[in-house]
Motif scaffolding. Structure first.
Motif, mmCIF file in Angstrom:
data_model
loop_
_atom_site.group_PDB
_atom_site.id
_atom_site.type_symbol
_atom_site.label_atom_id
_atom_site.label_comp_id
_atom_site.label_asym_id
_atom_site.label_seq_id
_atom_site.Cartn_x
_atom_site.Cartn_y
_atom_site.Cartn_z
ATOM 1 N N LEU A 12 1.124 -0.817 0.155
ATOM 2 C CA LEU A 12 -0.278 -0.034 0.102
ATOM 3 C C LEU A 12 0.640 0.960 0.333
ATOM 4 C CD1 LEU A 12 -3.329 0.173 -0.287
ATOM 5 C CD2 LEU A 12 -2.942 0.389 2.529
ATOM 6 N N GLY A 13 0.579 2.075 -1.225
ATOM 7 C CA GLY A 13 1.314 3.131 -0.595
ATOM 8 C C GLY A 13 2.428 3.881 -1.512
ATOM 9 N N VAL A 14 2.579 2.021 -2.257
ATOM 10 C CA VAL A 14 4.020 2.337 -2.548
ATOM 11 C C VAL A 14 3.598 2.875 -4.377
ATOM 12 C CG1 VAL A 14 5.486 0.280 -4.379
ATOM 13 C CG2 VAL A 14 4.864 0.086 -1.563
ATOM 14 N N THR A 15 5.318 3.573 -5.126
ATOM 15 C CA THR A 15 4.926 3.412 -5.967
ATOM 16 C C THR A 15 6.205 3.001 -7.397
ATOM 17 O OG1 THR A 15 6.244 4.948 -5.793
ATOM 18 C CG2 THR A 15 3.760 5.888 -5.999
ATOM 19 N N TYR A 16 5.866 2.287 -8.374
ATOM 20 C CA TYR A 16 6.818 2.137 -9.551
ATOM 21 C C TYR A 16 6.584 2.777 -10.754
ATOM 22 C CZ TYR A 16 7.433 -1.920 -6.087
ATOM 23 O OH TYR A 16 7.420 -2.861 -4.692
ATOM 24 N N PRO A 17 7.903 2.303 -11.940
ATOM 25 C CA PRO A 17 7.314 3.389 -12.759
ATOM 26 C C PRO A 17 6.167 3.054 -13.724
ATOM 27 C CG PRO A 17 10.359 3.472 -12.667
ATOM 28 C CD PRO A 17 8.961 2.604 -11.539
ATOM 29 N N ALA A 18 5.380 3.632 -14.508
ATOM 30 C CA ALA A 18 4.170 3.105 -15.148
ATOM 31 C C ALA A 18 4.772 2.664 -16.091
ATOM 32 C CB ALA A 18 3.287 3.784 -15.356
ATOM 33 N N PHE A 19 5.240 2.947 -16.806
ATOM 34 C CA PHE A 19 6.007 2.484 -18.344
ATOM 35 C C PHE A 19 6.145 0.659 -17.483
ATOM 36 C CE2 PHE A 19 9.832 3.525 -16.899
ATOM 37 C CZ PHE A 19 10.598 1.974 -17.500
ATOM 38 N N ALA A 20 6.235 -0.190 -16.559
ATOM 39 C CA ALA A 20 7.159 -1.615 -16.513
ATOM 40 C C ALA A 20 6.307 -1.913 -16.103
ATOM 41 C CB ALA A 20 8.293 -0.714 -15.247
ATOM 42 N N THR A 21 5.199 -1.633 -15.803
ATOM 43 C CA THR A 21 3.944 -2.516 -15.245
ATOM 44 C C THR A 21 2.541 -2.772 -15.349
ATOM 45 O OG1 THR A 21 2.404 -0.477 -14.169
ATOM 46 C CG2 THR A 21 4.630 -1.458 -12.531
ATOM 47 N N SER A 22 1.670 -3.139 -15.450
ATOM 48 C CA SER A 22 0.867 -3.454 -16.338
ATOM 49 C C SER A 22 -0.481 -2.710 -15.762
ATOM 50 C CB SER A 22 -0.012 -5.715 -15.460
ATOM 51 O OG SER A 22 0.111 -5.340 -14.410
ATOM 52 N N MET A 23 -0.699 -2.879 -14.768
ATOM 53 C CA MET A 23 -1.841 -1.560 -13.702
ATOM 54 C C MET A 23 -1.337 -0.505 -15.015
ATOM 55 S SD MET A 23 -3.066 -2.145 -10.606
ATOM 56 C CE MET A 23 -0.961 -2.394 -9.966
ATOM 57 N N GLY A 24 0.122 0.415 -14.789
ATOM 58 C CA GLY A 24 0.575 1.743 -15.420
ATOM 59 C C GLY A 24 0.318 1.672 -16.810
ATOM 60 N N ARG A 25 0.722 0.742 -17.884
ATOM 61 C CA ARG A 25 0.395 0.657 -19.010
ATOM 62 C C ARG A 25 -1.119 1.052 -19.429
ATOM 63 N NH1 ARG A 25 4.560 -3.587 -21.622
ATOM 64 N NH2 ARG A 25 6.237 -2.964 -20.396
ATOM 65 N N VAL A 26 -1.720 0.115 -18.392
ATOM 66 C CA VAL A 26 -2.977 -0.085 -18.850
ATOM 67 C C VAL A 26 -4.015 0.915 -18.744
ATOM 68 C CG1 VAL A 26 -5.494 -0.619 -17.744
ATOM 69 C CG2 VAL A 26 -4.384 -2.394 -18.743
ATOM 70 N N LEU A 27 -3.411 2.696 -17.324
ATOM 71 C CA LEU A 27 -3.593 3.481 -17.099
ATOM 72 C C LEU A 27 -3.005 4.343 -18.550
ATOM 73 C CD1 LEU A 27 -3.537 3.552 -13.370
ATOM 74 C CD2 LEU A 27 -5.357 3.511 -14.799
ATOM 75 N N LEU A 28 -1.800 4.210 -18.509
ATOM 76 C CA LEU A 28 -0.791 5.395 -20.202
ATOM 77 C C LEU A 28 -1.583 5.308 -20.925
ATOM 78 C CD1 LEU A 28 2.882 4.644 -19.082
ATOM 79 C CD2 LEU A 28 1.509 6.692 -18.875
ATOM 80 N N ALA A 29 -2.403 3.942 -21.301
ATOM 81 C CA ALA A 29 -2.716 3.704 -22.912
ATOM 82 C C ALA A 29 -4.484 4.575 -22.757
ATOM 83 C CB ALA A 29 -3.052 1.986 -23.107
ATOM 84 N N SER A 30 -4.958 4.460 -21.494
ATOM 85 C CA SER A 30 -6.166 5.094 -21.607
ATOM 86 C C SER A 30 -6.284 6.801 -21.227
ATOM 87 C CB SER A 30 -6.953 4.696 -19.967
ATOM 88 O OG SER A 30 -7.313 3.298 -19.839
ATOM 89 N N LEU A 31 -4.862 6.796 -21.798
ATOM 90 C CA LEU A 31 -4.720 8.754 -21.150
ATOM 91 C C LEU A 31 -5.259 9.493 -22.287
ATOM 92 C CD1 LEU A 31 -1.415 9.563 -19.932
ATOM 93 C CD2 LEU A 31 -3.651 9.507 -18.569
ATOM 94 N N PRO A 32 -6.202 10.580 -22.497
ATOM 95 C CA PRO A 32 -6.210 11.107 -23.826
ATOM 96 C C PRO A 32 -4.948 12.197 -24.334
ATOM 97 C CG PRO A 32 -7.207 12.631 -21.585
ATOM 98 C CD PRO A 32 -6.351 11.404 -21.005
ATOM 99 N N PRO A 33 -4.363 11.814 -25.300
ATOM 100 C CA PRO A 33 -3.732 12.110 -26.252
ATOM 101 C C PRO A 33 -2.800 13.058 -25.673
ATOM 102 C CG PRO A 33 -5.608 12.086 -27.731
ATOM 103 C CD PRO A 33 -6.232 12.032 -26.633
ATOM 104 N N ASP A 34 -3.442 14.676 -24.844
ATOM 105 C CA ASP A 34 -2.614 15.081 -25.047
ATOM 106 C C ASP A 34 -2.467 14.792 -23.285
ATOM 107 O OD1 ASP A 34 -3.758 16.937 -26.689
ATOM 108 O OD2 ASP A 34 -4.558 18.283 -25.947
ATOM 109 N N ASP A 35 -2.385 13.978 -22.847
ATOM 110 C CA ASP A 35 -2.058 13.680 -21.673
ATOM 111 C C ASP A 35 -0.898 13.030 -22.078
ATOM 112 O OD1 ASP A 35 -3.073 16.072 -20.024
ATOM 113 O OD2 ASP A 35 -4.032 13.558 -18.477
ATOM 114 N N ALA A 36 -1.438 12.063 -22.871
ATOM 115 C CA ALA A 36 -0.290 10.727 -22.916
ATOM 116 C C ALA A 36 1.172 11.476 -23.535
ATOM 117 C CB ALA A 36 -0.556 9.657 -24.805
#
Length: 271
Positions: free
Chosen positions: A132-156
């Motif tokens: 709980l509360g830990v952070t990891y680089p988004a690009f290297a995690t399964s959840m991070g990639r799901v969340l990055l894939a969902s970003l609006p184009p400007d945020d991406a």
């Protein structure tokens, strides 16, 4: 959301929070000079902040070193209690670990990282683990990639402007073009699988959790030990159960609007 140049931005409060965030596994105890160097902050400013936080009970001192006090945990528990995270999320994560063992998590995007807001595990491995509360680089995690894939184009595009990846294993994808292709595939398929991206021995599959409008709010995953998992198991067994769990959590948002509003990312705020 205001930025640091706004007259409404309280710089003193920001400095106090940055002092708290400076303590980590690498630096659990620091002198004022250590904090000053780490934060690139004048030592007089560090001293005022540390002494204030000490008076409030969030920091303790041992000789000339300062460290976080247990009271800091009250901030996290206030969040969990206020928004009913355990009531909404933990039953589904527990169900997933009961079915598959290993671990199940929920995370949100926090700048360039994913921030774990719920976690349950039956594993006892020595590899890198979530909590709980830990952070990891988004690009290297399964959840991070799901969340990055969902970003609006400007945020991406904003994410990739600040993209400065570190290769965490021999298999970690760090090329921007390759990662963009992966995110496009995740966007189409609606799930992400990572194998030995964050650390050796970690395989995970993640899906988005959406609100009633179809907007991605957060992500959940099921992870385990790479040698024991196959693509067929992930897709045939875990993916349907993950999607069921995501749907159930999504339905709970209508009864827990405060939790939904807390988790929902603000457009244009990826920093």
């Amino acid at each position: 959301m205001i930025d640091r140049s706004s007259p409404e931005f309280v710089e003193a409060l920001a400095r106090g929070i940055s002092v708290l965030e400076a303590f980590d596994a690498a630096d659990p105890e620091m002198t004022l000079a250590d904090l000053s160097r780490k934060l690139d902050m004048p030592i007089a400013t560090v001293r005022r902040n540390v002494l204030t936080l000490e008076a409030l009970g969030f920091i303790r001192r041992h000789n000339k070193h300062f460290l976080l006090a247990p009271r800091i945990l009250s901030l996290g528990s206030s969040y969990l209690n206020a928004f009913g995270v355990e009531e909404a999320v933990m039953p589904e994560l527990q169900r997933l670990t009961s079915l598959f063992g290993d671990a199940a998590n929920m995370a949100v995007l926090d700048g360039m990282n994913v921030l774990y807001v719920a976690h349950i595990s039956e594993s006892r491995g020595v590899r890198r683990t979530a909590s709980l509360g830990v952070t990891y680089p988004a690009f290297a995690t399964s959840m991070g990639r799901v969340l990055l894939a969902s970003l609006p184009p400007d945020d991406a595009n904003g994410y990739f402007m600040d993209f400065n990846p570190v290769k965490l294993t021999d298999y970690t994808v760090t090329e921007e073009a390759d990662l963009r292709d992966i995110l496009a595939d995740v966007r189409v398929k609606g799930y992400s699988i990572t194998v030995d991206q964050l650390d050796y021995g970690i395989t995970a599959i993640a899906v988005p959790v959406k609100d009633a409008t179809g907007r991605t709010v957060c992500a959940i995953n099921s992870s385990g030990y790479t040698p024991r998992l196959t693509s067929e198991e992930l897709l045939q067994q875990r993916l349907p159960e993950l999607r069921l769990a995501a749907n159930r959590i999504s339905q709970l948002f209508s009864r827990m609007p405060a939790l939904l509003h807390s988790l929902t990312p603000a457009i244009g705020t990826l920093k």
